[in-house]
Enzyme design. Sequence first.
Site, short mmCIF file in Angstrom:
data_model
loop_
_atom_site.label_atom_id
_atom_site.label_comp_id
_atom_site.label_asym_id
_atom_site.label_seq_id
_atom_site.Cartn_x
_atom_site.Cartn_y
_atom_site.Cartn_z
N GLY A 88 -36.86 -0.21 35.05
CA GLY A 88 -36.05 -0.19 36.26
C GLY A 88 -36.90 -0.19 37.51
N LEU A 89 -36.40 0.47 38.56
CA LEU A 89 -37.07 0.55 39.86
C LEU A 89 -37.35 -0.83 40.43
CD1 LEU A 89 -39.60 3.47 39.16
CD2 LEU A 89 -37.37 3.59 40.28
N CYS A 90 -36.38 -1.74 40.29
CA CYS A 90 -36.54 -3.09 40.84
C CYS A 90 -35.28 -3.50 41.60
CB CYS A 90 -36.86 -4.09 39.74
SG CYS A 90 -35.83 -3.99 38.27
N GLY A 91 -34.69 -2.56 42.30
CA GLY A 91 -33.55 -2.86 43.15
C GLY A 91 -32.34 -3.31 42.36
N PHE A 93 -32.02 -6.09 40.77
CA PHE A 93 -32.42 -7.16 39.85
C PHE A 93 -31.55 -7.18 38.59
CE2 PHE A 93 -34.90 -8.52 36.16
CZ PHE A 93 -35.30 -9.78 36.56
#
Length: 301
Positions: A88-91, A93
């Site tokens: 995760g941690l990709c907005g 996406f």
Amino acid sequence: MANLKEVKGRIQSVTSTQQITKAMKMVAAAKLRRAQDRITQMRPYSQKLSSIIGNVSAGVDSEQIDNPYAEVRDTQKVLLVVVTSDRGLCGAFNSSIFKKAKAVIAEKYADVEAAGNLFIMPVGKKGYDHFSKRGYNIVDTYAELFSDLNFETAMEAAEFAMESFVEGVYDQVEIVYNEFKNVATQIAVAEQFLPIQNDSAEEQEEESTNNASEDYIYEPNQAFIFSEIVPKSLKIQFYKTLLESNASEQGARMTAMDQATDNAGELLKELRLTYNRTRQAAITKEILEIVGGAEALAQGG
């Protein structure tokens, strides 16, 4: 108002978070450069190969050469390849892919899903977690493909989809993925993988006009070239899709971590202002207590 210890603890926590997001942004930027180079190098090859197939197809007698990858059947069973990320941690996406996949299902395959004949092949752990928790039929063989992304592993996944289509396991295969435009822009798209879509009548007429004066020489023969180049093109197309998604993921993560770093900076400004105000209020209170005590002593004396 919070006491000094609490505010100081929050400042330390946000500072640590900001350092982490900065580091993650730098890592994503390094990965993005590599991913962007790979997709930039792949696109011209993929486009040229598609052009060659178009030229060859224009001169091929469809009655003499059988193309099993172009067979159009009644859509009874569908395989939806959903390309997400492992982490995760990709907005937005992954969430944009989930929304796109569900929109495709609702618009095109609602009856197939109701009959229990819609299957999801997630490429990426996030996709596997999301759809398996919601009760979809899952083909999980290639869920961890991004842990070792290369042409060989992508080719295995493509061959699975191609063989399943030819054998009649699925009547249609569609891919949902993020197309890479630039660092800040990723577009969720859905493309039909199988059967191979024929050009529109206008495109065919234009192509035949452009190629009217061209005469192709096939060595050893049309059937051999067609049978070799079509499967290879499909595998290249599948691999290009994964490279597009990988570059999009790194761009989305770099953008998200950059925004998180900026937000942490703004929060630190507010916390430091709060800390200074709290400290000033505490000092003022202490001074007032001292002055009040001194006046009481003076009056008592």
